[in-house]
Design a protein around this motif. Structure first.
Motif, PDB file in Angstrom:
ATOM      1  N   GLU A 178       9.379  18.536  40.013  1.00 30.93           N
ATOM      2  CA  GLU A 178       8.483  18.863  39.705  1.00 30.93           C
ATOM      3  C   GLU A 178       8.210  20.480  40.534  1.00 30.93           C
ATOM      4  OE1 GLU A 178       6.259  16.016  42.409  1.00 30.93           O
ATOM      5  OE2 GLU A 178       7.986  14.667  42.579  1.00 30.93           O
ATOM      6  N   SER A 179       9.104  21.042  40.276  1.00 32.43           N
ATOM      7  CA  SER A 179       9.454  22.638  40.295  1.00 32.43           C
ATOM      8  C   SER A 179       8.348  23.191  39.109  1.00 32.43           C
ATOM      9  CB  SER A 179      10.372  23.155  40.274  1.00 32.43           C
ATOM     10  OG  SER A 179      10.991  23.638  39.067  1.00 32.43           O
ATOM     11  N   ARG A 180       8.448  22.921  38.515  1.00 28.71           N
ATOM     12  CA  ARG A 180       7.276  23.795  37.325  1.00 28.71           C
ATOM     13  C   ARG A 180       5.979  23.009  37.658  1.00 28.71           C
ATOM     14  NH1 ARG A 180      10.020  23.151  31.681  1.00 28.71           N
ATOM     15  NH2 ARG A 180       7.754  24.492  30.695  1.00 28.71           N
ATOM     16  N   ASP A 181       5.828  22.300  37.543  1.00 31.45           N
ATOM     17  CA  ASP A 181       3.938  21.638  38.605  1.00 31.45           C
ATOM     18  C   ASP A 181       3.995  21.548  39.382  1.00 31.45           C
ATOM     19  OD1 ASP A 181       1.537  21.990  38.080  1.00 31.45           O
ATOM     20  OD2 ASP A 181       1.913  19.562  35.889  1.00 31.45           O
ATOM     21  N   PRO A 182       4.148  21.904  41.020  1.00 30.81           N
ATOM     22  CA  PRO A 182       4.088  21.394  42.134  1.00 30.81           C
ATOM     23  C   PRO A 182       2.739  21.159  42.525  1.00 30.81           C
ATOM     24  CG  PRO A 182       4.693  24.108  42.282  1.00 30.81           C
ATOM     25  CD  PRO A 182       4.290  23.382  40.676  1.00 30.81           C
ATOM     26  N   ASP A 183       2.743  20.175  43.860  1.00 27.95           N
ATOM     27  CA  ASP A 183       1.330  19.816  44.367  1.00 27.95           C
ATOM     28  C   ASP A 183       0.730  19.256  43.230  1.00 27.95           C
ATOM     29  OD1 ASP A 183       2.481  20.950  46.753  1.00 27.95           O
ATOM     30  OD2 ASP A 183       1.764  23.302  46.064  1.00 27.95           O
ATOM     31  N   ARG A 184       0.395  18.851  41.898  1.00 29.77           N
ATOM     32  CA  ARG A 184      -0.266  17.645  41.143  1.00 29.77           C
ATOM     33  C   ARG A 184      -0.348  16.509  41.076  1.00 29.77           C
ATOM     34  NH1 ARG A 184      -2.539  20.416  36.740  1.00 29.77           N
ATOM     35  NH2 ARG A 184      -3.017  18.461  34.944  1.00 29.77           N
ATOM     36  N   PRO A 185      -1.445  16.082  41.585  1.00 27.84           N
ATOM     37  CA  PRO A 185      -2.251  15.100  42.257  1.00 27.84           C
ATOM     38  C   PRO A 185      -2.056  13.887  41.966  1.00 27.84           C
ATOM     39  CG  PRO A 185      -4.342  16.969  41.898  1.00 27.84           C
ATOM     40  CD  PRO A 185      -2.703  17.259  41.126  1.00 27.84           C
ATOM     41  N   PRO A 186      -2.032  12.439  42.692  1.00 28.58           N
ATOM     42  CA  PRO A 186      -1.508  11.707  41.396  1.00 28.58           C
ATOM     43  C   PRO A 186      -2.181  10.698  40.004  1.00 28.58           C
ATOM     44  CG  PRO A 186      -1.160  11.176  43.660  1.00 28.58           C
ATOM     45  CD  PRO A 186      -2.130  12.735  43.402  1.00 28.58           C
ATOM     46  N   GLU A 187      -2.767  11.435  40.210  1.00 30.21           N
ATOM     47  CA  GLU A 187      -4.262  10.430  38.711  1.00 30.21           C
ATOM     48  C   GLU A 187      -4.024  11.520  37.635  1.00 30.21           C
ATOM     49  OE1 GLU A 187      -4.470   7.310  38.426  1.00 30.21           O
ATOM     50  OE2 GLU A 187      -3.373   7.422  40.552  1.00 30.21           O
ATOM     51  N   ARG A 188      -3.203  12.783  37.944  1.00 28.32           N
ATOM     52  CA  ARG A 188      -3.617  14.141  36.606  1.00 28.32           C
ATOM     53  C   ARG A 188      -1.975  13.836  35.720  1.00 28.32           C
ATOM     54  NH1 ARG A 188      -7.231  18.099  38.273  1.00 28.32           N
ATOM     55  NH2 ARG A 188      -9.124  16.961  38.970  1.00 28.32           N
ATOM     56  N   TYR A 189      -2.489  14.298  34.677  1.00 28.94           N
ATOM     57  CA  TYR A 189      -1.165  13.921  33.955  1.00 28.94           C
ATOM     58  C   TYR A 189      -0.681  15.724  34.162  1.00 28.94           C
ATOM     59  CZ  TYR A 189      -3.636   9.655  32.022  1.00 28.94           C
ATOM     60  OH  TYR A 189      -3.385   8.487  32.243  1.00 28.94           O
ATOM     61  N   THR A 190       0.841  15.596  33.377  1.00 31.06           N
ATOM     62  CA  THR A 190       1.525  16.363  33.182  1.00 31.06           C
ATOM     63  C   THR A 190       2.844  16.495  32.042  1.00 31.06           C
ATOM     64  OG1 THR A 190       2.538  18.680  34.464  1.00 31.06           O
ATOM     65  CG2 THR A 190       3.158  15.723  34.424  1.00 31.06           C
ATOM     66  N   SER A 191       2.644  17.578  31.660  1.00 31.65           N
ATOM     67  CA  SER A 191       3.542  18.131  30.979  1.00 31.65           C
ATOM     68  C   SER A 191       4.929  18.856  30.798  1.00 31.65           C
ATOM     69  CB  SER A 191       3.477  18.622  29.501  1.00 31.65           C
ATOM     70  OG  SER A 191       3.313  19.286  29.698  1.00 31.65           O
ATOM     71  N   ARG A 192       4.773  18.851  32.514  1.00 31.16           N
ATOM     72  CA  ARG A 192       5.958  20.314  32.632  1.00 31.16           C
ATOM     73  C   ARG A 192       7.562  19.570  33.540  1.00 31.16           C
ATOM     74  NH1 ARG A 192       4.181  25.094  31.978  1.00 31.16           N
ATOM     75  NH2 ARG A 192       5.003  25.753  33.905  1.00 31.16           N
TER      76      ARG A 192
END
Length: 312
Positions: free
Chosen positions: A244-258
Motif C-alpha cells: 500500500e506504499s503508493r496509496d497509503p491511508d486510503r479509506p476502506p470504501e474508496r477505490y484505488t488503482s495504485r
C-alpha cells in the motif's frame, strides 16, 4: 541685427520642441491609463488570456474589485508583467468560464467540487458557491445534480453515515440468523455476509521468440502485479501481501488503482481470489513486438494483461 533675429528664432524653436516632452510626463497624483482590452493573468503558475469586460462582468466580485481600479500599480505582477493571483491555477479555468456566461459546466464525476467551492468563495462569487453546494432532498439524501461530483468523493460525514448503516444492517442479519438457527461461521461472518464487488489485477510481461520458434524459458517475466478495486476488498483478499506504499491511508470504501502485490506469481494471486470466493469474468491483453538485436531475427514481445474477478 540679422544675427539676433536668428538667435531669437532658435530659442523659439527650442522651446517649442520641449513642449511635447513636458506634456508627456504625468503630473503628481495623476492616475495611469485604463486597462487594455486583452488581459494576461498568471494564476498559480497557469497563464490565462481573456478580455477586460469578462473580468469585470460580475460587480462585487474580487476580480471586479481588482480591475475596476484606475491605478494598476497596486496589482501584483510576475516577471513578464502579467497580473498575478496566488490561487489554484487549474481550478481557475472553471472560475473564468463561469464569469464568461454565468453558467457552470463541470466534467462527469468531478472530484474537486469542494475545492472549487472554496475558490468561488475566495473570488466572491456567491451564485457560483450556491451552484457548487450539495443539494439535499426531502429525504436528506443527495439530490439529482447534473454537476454533482463522484459519490465516492463526498464528505467524510456522509461516508461515516453510510458505513454505520452497513454495520447496523450486518448486525441485524447476524442477530436474525442466530435466532432462526441458521448456520453462522464462528469467529466471523459467513459467506453470505461478504461484500460483492470487482477486483482487477494486471501485469506487464515479456518473452523472446527466436528463429527456431522456441520461446525463452523465462518467457513470462512479471515485474509487478497491479491491483485495482475497492480498498476494503483488496485488503480482505490479499492481506499483508498487498503493498500500500503508493496509496497509503486510503479509506476502506474508496477505490484505488495504485496497489500492487509483494509477490510476482499470477497463480498465487488467482488462488487468493478463488479462496475469497471470486470468479474470473473477463480478461484482455495487448502486445507489441520489437527485434532484440540488429544481427538476429529474435523478437521481444511485450504485453499488458488484465484479469477481472467478481464476487456476488
Amino acid at each position: 541685427m540679422h544675427w539676433s533675429t536668428d538667435r531669437s528664432t532658435f530659442r523659439a524653436e527650442k522651446s517649442s520642441m520641449a513642449l511635447p516632452d513636458n506634456a508627456s510626463c504625468p503630473k503628481p497624483g495623476e492616475d495611469l491609463p485604463s486597462f487594455s482590452e486583452i488581459i494576461e493573468l498568471n494564476v498559480g503558475g497557469q497563464v490565462y488570456i481573456t478580455r477586460y469586460p469578462t473580468l469585470v462582468s460580475i460587480p462585487g466580485s474580487l476580480l471586479w474589485e481588482m480591475f475596476n481600479q484606475k491605478n494598476a500599480r497596486s496589482l501584483a505582477r510576475d516577471s513578464k508583467g502579467r497580473f498575478f493571483v496566488d490561487r489554484d491555477g487549474f481550478l481557475f479555468r472553471y472560475i473564468l468560464d463561469y464569469m464568461r456566461d454565468q453558467q457552470l459546466v463541470l466534467p462527469d464525476h468531478f472530484p474537486e467540487r469542494s475545492r472549487l467551492q472554496r475558490e468561488a468563495e475566495f473570488f466572491k462569487l456567491p451564485e457560483l458557491v450556491k451552484m457548487l453546494a450539495p443539494k439535499i432532498s426531502k429525504q436528506n439524501s443527495i439530490g439529482d445534480d447534473p454537476c454533482q461530483s463522484d459519490p465516492e468523493e463526498l464528505s467524510p460525514n456522509v461516508d461515516t453515515a453510510r458505513n454505520l448503516a452497513s454495520v447496523s444492517a450486518a448486525l441485524a442479519n447476524v442477530t436474525a440468523g442466530a435466532s432462526g438457527g441458521s448456520n453462522i461461521v464462528s469467529g466471523g461472518a459467513g459467506p453470505d455476509m461478504r461484500r460483492s464487488g470487482f477486483i482487477t489485477i494486471g501485469y506487464r510481461g515479456s518473452y523472446t521468440l527466436g528463429r527456431d520458434s522456441q520461446t525463452d524459458a523465462k518467457f513470462r517475466r512479471v515485474a509487478r502485479i497491479m491491483v485495482c478495486g475497492k480498498t476494503s476488498l483488496a485488503k480482505e483478499v490479499f492481506g499483508d501481501t498487498l503493498n500500500e506504499s503508493r496509496d497509503p491511508d486510503r479509506p476502506p470504501e474508496r477505490y484505488t488503482s495504485r496497489y500492487y502485490l509483494k509477490f510476482t506469481f499470477l497463480e498465487q494471486a488467482f488462488d487468493k481470489l478463488a479462496d475469497a470466493g471470486f470468479h474470473m469474468v473477463a480478461c484482455n491483453s495487448t502486445g507489441t513486438c520489437a527485434f532484440a538485436h540488429d544481427q538476429t531475427d529474435d523478437k521481444i514481445w511485450t504485453s499488458y494483461t488484465e484479469y477481472v474477478f467478481y464476487r456476488e
